[in-house]
Design an enzyme around this catalytic site. Sequence first.
Site, PDB file in Angstrom:
ATOM      1  N   GLY A 208      64.028  34.457  36.342  1.00 61.98           N
ATOM      2  CA  GLY A 208      64.165  33.602  35.156  1.00 61.98           C
ATOM      3  C   GLY A 208      63.476  34.227  33.965  1.00 61.98           C
ATOM      4  N   ASN A 209      63.259  33.439  32.936  1.00 63.05           N
ATOM      5  CA  ASN A 209      62.531  33.945  31.770  1.00 63.05           C
ATOM      6  C   ASN A 209      61.730  32.808  31.130  1.00 63.05           C
ATOM      7  OD1 ASN A 209      64.221  32.627  29.648  1.00 63.05           O
ATOM      8  ND2 ASN A 209      65.810  33.883  30.609  1.00 63.05           N
ATOM      9  N   HIS A 210      60.969  33.144  30.078  1.00 62.08           N
ATOM     10  CA  HIS A 210      60.035  32.172  29.500  1.00 62.08           C
ATOM     11  C   HIS A 210      60.647  31.240  28.469  1.00 62.08           C
ATOM     12  CE1 HIS A 210      56.575  33.722  31.519  1.00 62.08           C
ATOM     13  NE2 HIS A 210      56.779  34.960  31.071  1.00 62.08           N
ATOM     14  N   ALA A 276      68.734  31.733  26.577  1.00 61.92           N
ATOM     15  CA  ALA A 276      68.265  33.046  27.022  1.00 61.92           C
ATOM     16  C   ALA A 276      68.808  33.255  28.431  1.00 61.92           C
ATOM     17  CB  ALA A 276      66.747  33.082  27.009  1.00 61.92           C
TER      18      ALA A 276
END
Length: 407
Positions: A208-210, A276
């Site tokens: 995943g990402n932030h 994102a």
Amino acid sequence: MLKNKNILIGVSGSIAAYKSAFLVRLLVKAGANVKVIMTEAATGFITPLTLSTLSKNPVLIDFTKNKEGEWNNHVELGLWADALVIAPASANTIAKMANGICDNLLLATYLSARCKVYLAPAMDLDMYKHKATIDNLKRLQSFGNGIIAPGNGELASGLFGEGRMAEPEEIIEFLEKQFSSSLPLSGKKVLVTAGPTYEAIDPVRFIGNHSSGKMGFALAEELASQGADVTLVCGPNSLSLTNKNISKIDITSAEELYNASVKAFKNADVAILSAAVADYKPASTAKQKIKKTEATKNIELVPTKDTLAELGKLKKTKQLLVGFALETNNEVENAKAKIKKKNLDLIVLNSLNDKGAGFKSDSNKITIIDKNNKSIKFELKSKAEVAKDIVNVISKLLNPKSQNLKS
Ligand code: CTP
């Protein structure tokens, strides 16, 4: 929609006057500024004290405030209001309005009001059906006044039929619709993607990402507050929405984001892709949790579907497509290349080199570039203000007179 709107409520003499207390309460709760004018007859059904307490403003009944002769300025009241809502509107008040009679403060305010006027009739079945009332209502409609139709049901007389004043909740819904139809993006359908995607490795782990989703949520709120009908496709987040014109579709993976967005894009006028999205996902997802002992050191990755690129292929002439670019180097060049590669109308560039910009922050610093390489640079602002800037640029592009950004 009703937040900060100035609403003047007129209450005339009808048993339904008790419902105006609920109406005033709901309007105040929705953030409207409310003032109430009552006819003398209305005070026999509900006390001015009830309505002044709920509206947080003195209730106006007479032309004069006190014995000294200080007057209640009906012209100013009419100019103050964004809408005059007469609820309940009795047969008598309707008849006087239709004929320009001006023997109380409410009628004088009606005659001098420049805002939209709506009335919610309330009377007995036979009075409502009488040719005189029907003609009076038609006449009021011909003046541009809106009628909030009464409901069917048991009336105070014990008879059943039409004439019951619309419920306060229905009046609120009616007013929200009226206000939204005059907004700049009214009737426009907008797709927004927001947040991260999670690409499952096994049932407990993911790539995943932030991304927090804050930028996309701010965009959805701003678009909806300008009247757009928004579909928000969003990855895992901990945010909430306030505007009812936003339909939220929760997704987890890039594949789910792709499927939901391609479907919503068919009917959209505009799509803004701020999510994102993971560019890669594991080639396969383990059905059981991978044990330490059996884990290999490498996970084979395959590319995810690029939603923005696909929408660029599907885009029809009248649709606007807006992408986001988060870059760390050669920012403007990379963003311009993305406009071409993905067939975009606009790209919103934010650089990780700018302090206060980026994923979890409440602020952002953007540059908007259009397909003719014209660009506008904005200062560091809150994400809500950044959303306003982006939506304003899109609004101008939707207006055929202005095709390009001013550099
Ligand atoms: N995007 C998308 N689907 C993907 C990847 C990206 O819809 N699978 C969208 C993002 O929402 C954003 C834009 O594409 O609006 C830019 O994404 P980015 O990852 O920066 O661009 P890429 O084309 O993947 O290029 P690179 O990672 O090399 O910068």
